[in-house]
Design a protein around this motif. Structure first.
Motif, PDB file in Angstrom:
ATOM      1  N   CYS A  43       7.099 -57.102   6.471  1.00 29.24           N
ATOM      2  CA  CYS A  43       6.141 -57.075   5.361  1.00 29.24           C
ATOM      3  C   CYS A  43       4.750 -57.483   5.849  1.00 29.24           C
ATOM      4  CB  CYS A  43       6.589 -58.005   4.239  1.00 29.24           C
ATOM      5  SG  CYS A  43       8.055 -57.418   3.348  1.00 29.24           S
ATOM      6  N   VAL A  44       4.702 -58.531   6.668  1.00 22.87           N
ATOM      7  CA  VAL A  44       3.418 -58.987   7.205  1.00 22.87           C
ATOM      8  C   VAL A  44       2.788 -57.888   8.057  1.00 22.87           C
ATOM      9  CG1 VAL A  44       2.297 -60.667   8.719  1.00 22.87           C
ATOM     10  CG2 VAL A  44       4.083 -61.410   7.143  1.00 22.87           C
ATOM     11  N   LYS A  45       3.606 -57.228   8.863  1.00 18.58           N
ATOM     12  CA  LYS A  45       3.100 -56.134   9.695  1.00 18.58           C
ATOM     13  C   LYS A  45       2.506 -55.020   8.835  1.00 18.58           C
ATOM     14  CE  LYS A  45       4.517 -52.906  13.322  1.00 18.58           C
ATOM     15  NZ  LYS A  45       5.653 -52.356  14.106  1.00 18.58           N
ATOM     16  N   SER A  46       3.159 -54.698   7.722  1.00 20.38           N
ATOM     17  CA  SER A  46       2.651 -53.655   6.821  1.00 20.38           C
ATOM     18  C   SER A  46       1.324 -54.068   6.195  1.00 20.38           C
ATOM     19  CB  SER A  46       3.666 -53.360   5.716  1.00 20.38           C
ATOM     20  OG  SER A  46       4.816 -52.740   6.240  1.00 20.38           O
ATOM     21  N   LEU A  47       1.202 -55.338   5.834  1.00 22.29           N
ATOM     22  CA  LEU A  47      -0.051 -55.816   5.245  1.00 22.29           C
ATOM     23  C   LEU A  47      -1.195 -55.741   6.259  1.00 22.29           C
ATOM     24  CD1 LEU A  47       1.233 -58.889   3.196  1.00 22.29           C
ATOM     25  CD2 LEU A  47       0.665 -56.609   2.365  1.00 22.29           C
ATOM     26  N   LEU A  48      -0.911 -56.047   7.510  1.00 25.21           N
ATOM     27  CA  LEU A  48      -1.931 -55.933   8.556  1.00 25.21           C
ATOM     28  C   LEU A  48      -2.348 -54.479   8.744  1.00 25.21           C
ATOM     29  CD1 LEU A  48      -0.481 -58.415  11.219  1.00 25.21           C
ATOM     30  CD2 LEU A  48      -2.407 -58.809   9.672  1.00 25.21           C
ATOM     31  N   GLU A  49      -1.390 -53.567   8.632  1.00 34.00           N
ATOM     32  CA  GLU A  49      -1.706 -52.135   8.739  1.00 34.00           C
ATOM     33  C   GLU A  49      -2.567 -51.674   7.567  1.00 34.00           C
ATOM     34  OE1 GLU A  49       2.115 -50.324   8.991  1.00 34.00           O
ATOM     35  OE2 GLU A  49       2.421 -50.850  11.105  1.00 34.00           O
ATOM     36  N   ILE A  50      -2.295 -52.209   6.377  1.00 28.85           N
ATOM     37  CA  ILE A  50      -3.130 -51.875   5.213  1.00 28.85           C
ATOM     38  C   ILE A  50      -4.564 -52.343   5.455  1.00 28.85           C
ATOM     39  CG2 ILE A  50      -3.571 -52.484   2.796  1.00 28.85           C
ATOM     40  CD1 ILE A  50      -0.518 -52.419   2.387  1.00 28.85           C
ATOM     41  N   MET A  51      -4.727 -53.527   6.011  1.00 29.36           N
ATOM     42  CA  MET A  51      -6.067 -54.037   6.303  1.00 29.36           C
ATOM     43  C   MET A  51      -6.792 -53.152   7.306  1.00 29.36           C
ATOM     44  SD  MET A  51      -5.268 -58.131   6.419  1.00 29.36           S
ATOM     45  CE  MET A  51      -6.898 -58.566   6.992  1.00 29.36           C
ATOM     46  N   ASP A  52      -6.038 -52.549   8.228  1.00 29.39           N
ATOM     47  CA  ASP A  52      -6.642 -51.648   9.213  1.00 29.39           C
ATOM     48  C   ASP A  52      -7.296 -50.430   8.560  1.00 29.39           C
ATOM     49  OD1 ASP A  52      -6.007 -53.170  11.419  1.00 29.39           O
ATOM     50  OD2 ASP A  52      -4.086 -52.175  11.772  1.00 29.39           O
ATOM     51  N   MET A  53      -6.882 -50.105   7.337  1.00 29.78           N
ATOM     52  CA  MET A  53      -7.411 -48.924   6.659  1.00 29.78           C
ATOM     53  C   MET A  53      -8.888 -49.070   6.308  1.00 29.78           C
ATOM     54  SD  MET A  53      -4.340 -48.017   3.980  1.00 29.78           S
ATOM     55  CE  MET A  53      -5.275 -46.684   3.237  1.00 29.78           C
ATOM     56  N   PHE A  54      -9.337 -50.315   6.054  1.00 27.46           N
ATOM     57  CA  PHE A  54     -10.699 -50.448   5.526  1.00 27.46           C
ATOM     58  C   PHE A  54     -11.491 -51.639   6.054  1.00 27.46           C
ATOM     59  CE2 PHE A  54      -7.778 -52.631   2.642  1.00 27.46           C
ATOM     60  CZ  PHE A  54      -8.382 -53.861   2.480  1.00 27.46           C
ATOM     61  N   CYS A  55     -10.864 -52.541   6.788  1.00 32.34           N
ATOM     62  CA  CYS A  55     -11.565 -53.765   7.181  1.00 32.34           C
ATOM     63  C   CYS A  55     -12.690 -53.514   8.184  1.00 32.34           C
ATOM     64  CB  CYS A  55     -10.580 -54.790   7.743  1.00 32.34           C
ATOM     65  SG  CYS A  55      -9.743 -55.717   6.416  1.00 32.34           S
ATOM     66  N   HIS A  56     -12.715 -52.352   8.805  1.00 35.19           N
ATOM     67  CA  HIS A  56     -13.810 -52.033   9.719  1.00 35.19           C
ATOM     68  C   HIS A  56     -15.043 -51.542   8.970  1.00 35.19           C
ATOM     69  CE1 HIS A  56     -11.579 -48.345   8.933  1.00 35.19           C
ATOM     70  NE2 HIS A  56     -12.654 -47.666   9.266  1.00 35.19           N
ATOM     71  N   TYR A  61     -11.868 -53.161  -2.452  1.00 37.04           N
ATOM     72  CA  TYR A  61     -11.393 -53.842  -1.256  1.00 37.04           C
ATOM     73  C   TYR A  61     -11.108 -55.314  -1.554  1.00 37.04           C
ATOM     74  CZ  TYR A  61     -13.100 -49.708   1.249  1.00 37.04           C
ATOM     75  OH  TYR A  61     -13.302 -48.424   1.686  1.00 37.04           O
ATOM     76  N   SER A  62     -11.934 -55.922  -2.396  1.00 36.07           N
ATOM     77  CA  SER A  62     -11.739 -57.342  -2.697  1.00 36.07           C
ATOM     78  C   SER A  62     -10.403 -57.593  -3.396  1.00 36.07           C
ATOM     79  CB  SER A  62     -12.890 -57.862  -3.566  1.00 36.07           C
ATOM     80  OG  SER A  62     -12.966 -57.175  -4.792  1.00 36.07           O
ATOM     81  N   SER A  63      -9.999 -56.672  -4.292  1.00 32.64           N
ATOM     82  CA  SER A  63      -8.726 -56.867  -5.003  1.00 32.64           C
ATOM     83  C   SER A  63      -7.541 -56.727  -4.048  1.00 32.64           C
ATOM     84  CB  SER A  63      -8.595 -55.867  -6.153  1.00 32.64           C
ATOM     85  OG  SER A  63      -8.434 -54.548  -5.676  1.00 32.64           O
ATOM     86  N   VAL A  64      -7.658 -55.828  -3.065  1.00 31.45           N
ATOM     87  CA  VAL A  64      -6.577 -55.646  -2.084  1.00 31.45           C
ATOM     88  C   VAL A  64      -6.484 -56.874  -1.177  1.00 31.45           C
ATOM     89  CG1 VAL A  64      -5.717 -54.218  -0.192  1.00 31.45           C
ATOM     90  CG2 VAL A  64      -6.851 -53.136  -2.132  1.00 31.45           C
ATOM     91  N   LEU A  65      -7.638 -57.359  -0.701  1.00 31.86           N
ATOM     92  CA  LEU A  65      -7.638 -58.539   0.161  1.00 31.86           C
ATOM     93  C   LEU A  65      -7.105 -59.767  -0.581  1.00 31.86           C
ATOM     94  CD1 LEU A  65     -11.073 -58.124   1.987  1.00 31.86           C
ATOM     95  CD2 LEU A  65      -8.800 -57.717   2.937  1.00 31.86           C
ATOM     96  N   THR A  66      -7.473 -59.888  -1.853  1.00 36.76           N
ATOM     97  CA  THR A  66      -6.983 -61.014  -2.651  1.00 36.76           C
ATOM     98  C   THR A  66      -5.466 -60.947  -2.811  1.00 36.76           C
ATOM     99  OG1 THR A  66      -9.073 -61.149  -3.866  1.00 36.76           O
ATOM    100  CG2 THR A  66      -7.151 -62.182  -4.887  1.00 36.76           C
ATOM    101  N   ALA A  67      -4.957 -59.739  -3.059  1.00 38.62           N
ATOM    102  CA  ALA A  67      -3.512 -59.564  -3.208  1.00 38.62           C
ATOM    103  C   ALA A  67      -2.790 -59.900  -1.903  1.00 38.62           C
ATOM    104  CB  ALA A  67      -3.205 -58.133  -3.636  1.00 38.62           C
ATOM    105  N   ILE A  68      -3.352 -59.495  -0.770  1.00 33.53           N
ATOM    106  CA  ILE A  68      -2.747 -59.793   0.528  1.00 33.53           C
ATOM    107  C   ILE A  68      -2.700 -61.303   0.758  1.00 33.53           C
ATOM    108  CG2 ILE A  68      -3.129 -59.654   3.035  1.00 33.53           C
ATOM    109  CD1 ILE A  68      -4.141 -56.785   2.597  1.00 33.53           C
TER     110      ILE A  68
END
Length: 271
Positions: free
Chosen positions: A93-106, A75-82
Motif C-alpha cells: 500500500c505504501v509503495k502504491s501511495l509513493l507511485e501516486i505521488m510520482d504522478m504529480f509531485c514534480h 493535489y492538496s487533497s490527494v497529499l492530505t489523504a496520503i
C-alpha cells in the motif's frame, strides 16, 4: 452529497467492474459539479476504499489515478489523504501511495484562492511528516527483525521520495510558508526527524545511511531559507522584465495570470 453515498457509489463501481472512464462519467452524472471535488473528500474516500486490505485494490486505485489526471481532485487533497494513511506495515500500500505521488509531485501547483494555495503548503508539510514517519517505522522494523531486503527497499523508496521533494527550492518554500502559517506544525517535523536519527544505527547499508542523513539536512535547512545568501543574479538583457516577474512571483503568488500578461505586453510595446 453525503460521503456515505459516495462510498456506496465506489463499491457499486467496483462490484460492476467499471473502467476508470465509465466511473468518471457515471460519478459526474450523479454528483454535483464544482471546481474540484474536495468538498466531499473525494480523494480521501477513494483512497480509503482502495487501501482496505493488505494490498491496494487496483481497480479503485485506477479511479483515483483517473481523478488526479483529469483534475477532478486537487493535489492538496490527494497529499492530505496520503498523509492520513498510517498502515506502514502494509508495504504494498505504501509503495502504491509513493507511485501516486510520482504522478504529480514534480509539478506541484495550485490555481485558485489564497486559501487553496495555503492548503497545498499545509498538505506538503503533512506529506513530509508522513515520509519521515515511514522512514522511522522501517528503521525500527530493521532493529526488531534484522536485515531485510524488502524493508530496506521500501525505506529507500520513502527516503528517495522525500529527497526528491526537498531538492526543489519551490517545494521547500511551500513547506516554509506552512511552517510560518502554523508554528506548531514544525514540531511534528522535528519530532519525526529525531525518530529517524535515532533509528539510523539500524540501517545496515552505510551508503543508505549517508543518503538519509543528506535528506534530513535538506529538511533541517528549511527554517533558514530566508537567511541564506544567494549568488548575485546574472546580468539581464531586459532588467525591467526580470524585475517585474521576480516581484510578481515573490509577492503575488496567487494572482491571476491575465493582468500579468497584459502588463508584460505593455512593457514589450514600450521597449
Amino acid at each position: 452529497m453525503k460521503v456515505v453515498n459516495l462510498k456506496q457509489a465506489i463499491l457499486q463501481a467496483w462490484k460492476e467492474r467499471w473502467s476508470d472512464y465509465q466511473w468518471a462519467v457515471n460519478i459526474k452524472k450523479n454528483f454535483p459539479k464544482g471546481a474540484t471535488w474536495d468538498y466531499i473528500n473525494f480523494a480521501e474516500a477513494l483512497m480509503e476504499q482502495a487501501m482496505i486490505g493488505p494490498s491496494p485494490n487496483p481497480l479503485i486505485l485506477s479511479y483515483l489515478k483517473y481523478a488526479i489526471s483529469s483534475q477532478m481532485v486537487s493535489y492538496s487533497s490527494v497529499l492530505t489523504a496520503i498523509s492520513k494513511f498510517d498502515g506502514f506495515s502494509r508495504e504494498l500500500c505504501v509503495k502504491s501511495l509513493l507511485e501516486i505521488m510520482d504522478m504529480f509531485c514534480h509539478r506541484l501547483n495550485c490555481h485558485g484562492k489564497a486559501e487553496e494555495c495555503i492548503a497545498l503548503c499545509r498538505a506538503l508539510l503533512g506529506v513530509v511528516v508522513w515520509l519521515l514517519q515511514g522512514c522511522a517505522f522501517y528503521c525500527e522494523k530493521l532493529r526488531e527483525l534484522g536485515p531485510s531486503a524488502s524493508t530496506e527497499a521500501i525505506l529507500r523508496a520513502c527516503q528517495e521520495k522525500l529527497h526528491s521533494l526537498m531538492s526543489s527550492t519551490k517545494n521547500k518554500a511551500l513547506v516554509h510558508i506552512s511552517r510560518l502559517e502554523d508554528q506548531g506544525s514544525w514540531g511534528n517535523v522535528e519530532q519525526a526527524m529525531n525518530k529517524v536519527t535515532d533509528g539510523l544505527c539500524n540501517v545496515p547499508n552505510q551508503t543508505h545511511r549517508t543518503l538519509i542523513e543528506e535528506t534530513l539536512s535538506l529538511v533541517k535547512s528549511i527554517p533558514q531559507m530566508l537567511s541564506v545568501q544567494c549568488e548575485p543574479p546574472a546580468h539581464a538583457s531586459f532588467p525591467s522584465v526580470h524585475a517585474f516577474i521576480m516581484l510578481e512571483g515573490t509577492m503575488n503568488l496567487t494572482g491571476e495570470t491575465q493582468p500579468l500578461m497584459e502588463q508584460l505586453m505593455m512593457i514589450k510595446r514600450m521597449q
